[in-house]
Write an enzyme that holds these catalytic residues in place. Structure first.
Site, PDB file in Angstrom:
ATOM      1  N   HIS A  39      14.136  23.923  19.526  1.00 18.08           N
ATOM      2  CA  HIS A  39      14.244  22.722  18.686  1.00 18.08           C
ATOM      3  C   HIS A  39      14.353  21.494  19.587  1.00 18.08           C
ATOM      4  CE1 HIS A  39      14.920  25.297  15.230  1.00 18.08           C
ATOM      5  NE2 HIS A  39      15.965  25.847  15.787  1.00 18.08           N
ATOM      6  N   ARG A  90      15.051  19.508  15.383  1.00 19.16           N
ATOM      7  CA  ARG A  90      16.422  20.037  15.454  1.00 19.16           C
ATOM      8  C   ARG A  90      16.819  20.633  14.102  1.00 19.16           C
ATOM      9  NH1 ARG A  90      21.056  16.434  15.033  1.00 19.16           N
ATOM     10  NH2 ARG A  90      22.932  17.532  15.721  1.00 19.16           N
ATOM     11  N   ALA A  91      17.231  21.898  14.121  1.00 18.76           N
ATOM     12  CA  ALA A  91      17.468  22.594  12.851  1.00 18.76           C
ATOM     13  C   ALA A  91      18.686  22.045  12.129  1.00 18.76           C
ATOM     14  CB  ALA A  91      17.630  24.086  13.106  1.00 18.76           C
ATOM     15  N   HIS A 117      15.242  29.503   8.541  1.00 14.70           N
ATOM     16  CA  HIS A 117      16.271  28.848   9.347  1.00 14.70           C
ATOM     17  C   HIS A 117      17.040  27.850   8.500  1.00 14.70           C
ATOM     18  CE1 HIS A 117      18.346  27.279  12.775  1.00 14.70           C
ATOM     19  NE2 HIS A 117      17.547  27.815  13.657  1.00 14.70           N
ATOM     20  N   TYR A 147      24.325  29.762  10.230  1.00 14.58           N
ATOM     21  CA  TYR A 147      23.060  30.262  10.791  1.00 14.58           C
ATOM     22  C   TYR A 147      22.965  31.781  10.645  1.00 14.58           C
ATOM     23  CZ  TYR A 147      21.608  25.946  13.265  1.00 14.58           C
ATOM     24  OH  TYR A 147      21.186  24.687  13.599  1.00 14.58           O
ATOM     25  N   HIS A 162      17.979  34.187  15.588  1.00 16.24           N
ATOM     26  CA  HIS A 162      19.313  34.624  16.032  1.00 16.24           C
ATOM     27  C   HIS A 162      19.405  36.137  15.966  1.00 16.24           C
ATOM     28  CE1 HIS A 162      19.429  30.768  13.716  1.00 16.24           C
ATOM     29  NE2 HIS A 162      19.601  30.357  14.941  1.00 16.24           N
ATOM     30  N   GLU A 217      16.218  29.661  22.094  1.00 14.42           N
ATOM     31  CA  GLU A 217      16.765  28.483  21.392  1.00 14.42           C
ATOM     32  C   GLU A 217      17.452  27.523  22.360  1.00 14.42           C
ATOM     33  OE1 GLU A 217      19.159  29.288  17.892  1.00 14.42           O
ATOM     34  OE2 GLU A 217      18.845  27.275  17.132  1.00 14.42           O
ATOM     35  N   ARG A 247      25.621  26.216  25.138  1.00 14.97           N
ATOM     36  CA  ARG A 247      25.082  25.519  26.307  1.00 14.97           C
ATOM     37  C   ARG A 247      25.780  25.872  27.615  1.00 14.97           C
ATOM     38  NH1 ARG A 247      22.886  19.799  23.755  1.00 14.97           N
ATOM     39  NH2 ARG A 247      22.098  20.796  21.860  1.00 14.97           N
TER      40      ARG A 247
END
Lengths: 344, 344
Positions: free
Chosen positions: A8, A72-73, A179, A195, A224, A285, A291
Site C-alpha cells: 500500500h 493505503r488500506a 481487505h 484486518y 494477512h 505489506e 515496522r
C-alpha cells in the site's frame, strides 16, 4: 523474479492527507456535504522521494522485483462521509497510484481502491474500476467486506448485493483482494484485530455460500496469511464437512488465494504446510502494519521473504509459484501492463 | 490426569430448549416482557442419559478425566430479549450445570454463563457469579466480550465498564474464559467466524490496554487456540513493540492463557511452538463445533489429545502442565470443589 502482491502507498506525500483533512473538515461542517474533486498538487519528484527511501529501497534490499500496489488500506475509510466523499477520495488515491506506476513501471503494478459506501450498492464502484483497469492499466481491486468500518452492517460477500461488481470484475479479468479498512469501532484495533477478523470472516462466508458456482472465474486474495484460516484449517475442513459442503479444495481453492503476510517463521511454515502452494502468493505489506525489527532474529518482522527462504523442504517449483507464478495467474492482466516483469 | 478446560452442555435435555422457546415466544408477543423463572422439569435420569453417550463416553474413549463444563456457548444469546430474559435464562442454564456436577462430581467442574445484556453494566452479573461460585462450587465464568451478538456495540474489555465484574472475579479467585455467543449478524458464522474473531479481538484489546496493571491477578482463558493469535504471533509482538508496549510475555502472559481447541496437527504444533507451555490449557470443546471424522486421519477433528500426544518434542514436564497443571493453577478453585480429581 519475486512479485510482492500486497503493498500500500502508506508513504504518500502529505498533500494526500491534507486532501482528506479538507474532506473531513467539510463533512464536519455539513455531513451531507457533496464532495467535489480538487487537484492534488504533488510533483513527480515528491512521489519519487516518498518511495525511494521506502518501498523502493526495501525492494532493493530484500531482492523483490515488483509490488502490486494500492492506496493505503487503513485510509480508504469507506465509513467516512457519504457516497460523494468516497468517490472523490478513491479517485484521488487511485490517480496517485497510477502516477507511481507510470514513474516506476517495472517496480509497481496498480490495484485500485473502490468508492464503497455503507448502504450504497457496490454497482456504484464499476465506473471507477473500469477507469482504473482500462485507462490506468490496473490489474485488480481491493474490496472492503465491511465498508461500515467495524460494525459489519452490510450483507456478506456471498449476497447478490455484490453481484454487479463481481460481473464487472469477471468481465475485466481482475481479482480482488478482500481487505477491510480502518475501524471506527473501539473494539477493533485496525491492523491487530479488524484486518485479521475481516480475512477470517470472508473465508467463512465463502464456505457457506455458493458464490463460485455463479462466478467460476472470480478470484479473491485473502491477505494477512488468510487471517486465522490456515491455523484453524482442520476446523474449517470439519465445519464444511458437517454442513455437507464439498471439501474446501473443491469448493474454494480454484478461486481463493492467501498471501504470505505472516510475520514469524512458525506461522509461515504452517501456511506452507497447510495451504497448497498453488494458493499462496508472496507478500509482505511493506511499508505496513509492523515496522520494527524482531529482537529475537535481528530482522524486520515483515521481511517475509526471509522466512520463506528458510524453509528448506519447499520445492523449487513451489517456491516459483509462490514468488511469482501464482501472482501472474491470479492477476491475469499482469502480463499486459506496463509493469510487466516479463517485459523488463 | 487430563483436564479438559473447555466443554459446553450442548446435549442438554430438550426441556432446556423448550424453556428458551417459551422465552422467545413471550418476547415476540412483547419485546419488553419481564421474564420470570419457571421450573425446569428435567429428571436426573434425563441428565444422565444426555451425557452418558456423549461427553462421558468421549471422556472414557479419549482418556480424559475431568471437563470444566459450562452452558452451551452459542445458546447464551445475550443479545436476545432484555435483562430479565438473560437473567432467568442464565440462572436456569447454570442450575442445570450444577446438577450435572452434582451427579458426576469426578467428571465435571462447573463454569457459569453470566446474565449479560447489551447496554447493561456488567455489575448486574455479580449476584449470579457469587451464587454459582459460593453456592454451587463453580470455578469460573464465561465472559462474552460482545453481548450484542456480532455488532460489537459495547465497550472493549479494557474499559472501566467491566471493572466491577473483574473486582468480584478477583475477590472470588475465579478466571473467565472470553467466549462470545451466537451471532445475529449475517456476516458472521458463529463457530467459523464470530468465535475466532472474538478471541483475536479480545487479545488485541488486552495488548492496547493496561487492564492487568489494575488487576494483576485477573486471569483470562482465550479459547479456540487463541483465535488467530498464535499464527500471527510475530504480528502481535511487532505491533506491541511499535506501540511502545512491553514484550507480550511481560505484558500479558501472567494473565492470559490459550486453550488447545485447534483441530489439526500443524495448528497444534504451531501453538505448542509459539506459546509458552505455562500458558496453554488442554481443551477439546466436545461435543462442540466440529463433530465429524477427518477423512485424512480417520480420527475426530476435535480429538485434540491425539495431536498433542503426537508431538514427540514436547517434554514430559510441559505435557503435564498442559494436561492438568495449568488448569489447576488458572482455575484456582478446582482443588476445593467436589470435582477435584486430586480428591478422587
Amino acid at each position: 523474479m519475486i512479485i510482492d502482491c500486497h503493498g500500500h502507498y502508506t508513504t504518500a506525500p502529505k498533500q494526500l492527507e491534507e486532501y482528506r483533512n479538507r474532506q473531513l473538515a467539510e463533512l464536519k461542517h455539513d455531513p451531507a456535504h457533496a464532495a467535489t474533486a480538487w487537484p492534488l498538487d504533488i510533483s513527480d519528484d515528491q512521489i519519487r522521494e516518498s518511495l525511494e527511501n521506502a518501498q523502493l529501497r526495501i525492494q532493493r534490499e530484500r531482492g523483490t522485483d515488483l509490488t502490486i500496489f494500492s492506496p493505503r488500506a487503513v485510509g480508504m475509510g469507506h465509513h467516512i462521509g457519504n457516497e460523494s466523499t468516497s468517490r472523490y477520495w478513491s479517485e484521488s488515491c487511485n490517480e496517485l497510484i497510477h502516477r507511481v506506476c507510470e514513474l516506476y513501471p517495472r517496480n509497481f503494478a496498480g490495484v485500485c481502491q473502490l468508492p464503497q459506501t455503507p448502504g450504497v450498492r457496490p454497482g456504484n464502484c464499476i465506473a471507477e474500476l473500469e477507469r482504473c483497469v482500462n485507462e490506468f492499466g490496473f490489474i485488480g481491486c481491493n474490496l472492503n467486506p465491511d465498508p461500515s468500518g467495524g460494525y459489519w452492517t452490510g450483507p456478506p460477500l456471498t449476497d447478490k448485493w455484490w453481484y454487479p461488481l463481481y460481473e464487472k470484475m469477471v468481465e475485466l479479468g481482475v481479482p480482488a483482494m478482500i481487505h477491510v479498512s480502518g475501524s471506527c469501532n473501539p473494539n477493533f484495533h485496525a491492523t491487530g484485530a479488524h484486518y485479521i477478523n475481516g480475512d477470517t470472516t470472508a473465508f467463512m462466508q465463502l464456505i457457506t455460500g455458493d458464490l463460485f458456482k455463479d462466478f467460476p472465474t472470480l478470484k479473491f486474495i485473502i491477505p494477512h496469511g488468510g487471517g486465522a484460516v490456515p491455523y484453524h484449517w482442520g476446523r474449517y475442513r470439519g465445519l464444511a464437512q458437517d454442513m455437507g459442503r464439498p471439501p474446501l479444495k473443491e469448493l474454494l481453492l480454484n478461486n481463493v488465494f492467501f498471501d504470505s503476510c505472516v510475520y514469524h517463521q512458525p506461522g509461515i511454515e504452517l501456511l506452507l504446510k497447510v495451504i497448497p502452494a498453488d494458493n499462496i502468493l508472496f507478500a509482505s505489506e511493506v511499508v505496513g502494519a509492523v515496522r520494527g525489527i524482531d529482537p529475537d532474529t535481528g530482522h524486520y518482522y515483515d521481511d517475509t521473504r526471509r522466512y520463506i527462504d528458510s524453509v528448506d523442504w519447499l520445492s523449487a517449483a513451489d517456491r516459483e509459484k509462490i514468488f511469482h507464478g501464482n501472482a501472474r495467474r491470479v492477476y491475469g492482466r499482469l502480463g499486459a501492463r506496463c509493469g510487466d516483469p516479463a517485459r523488463a
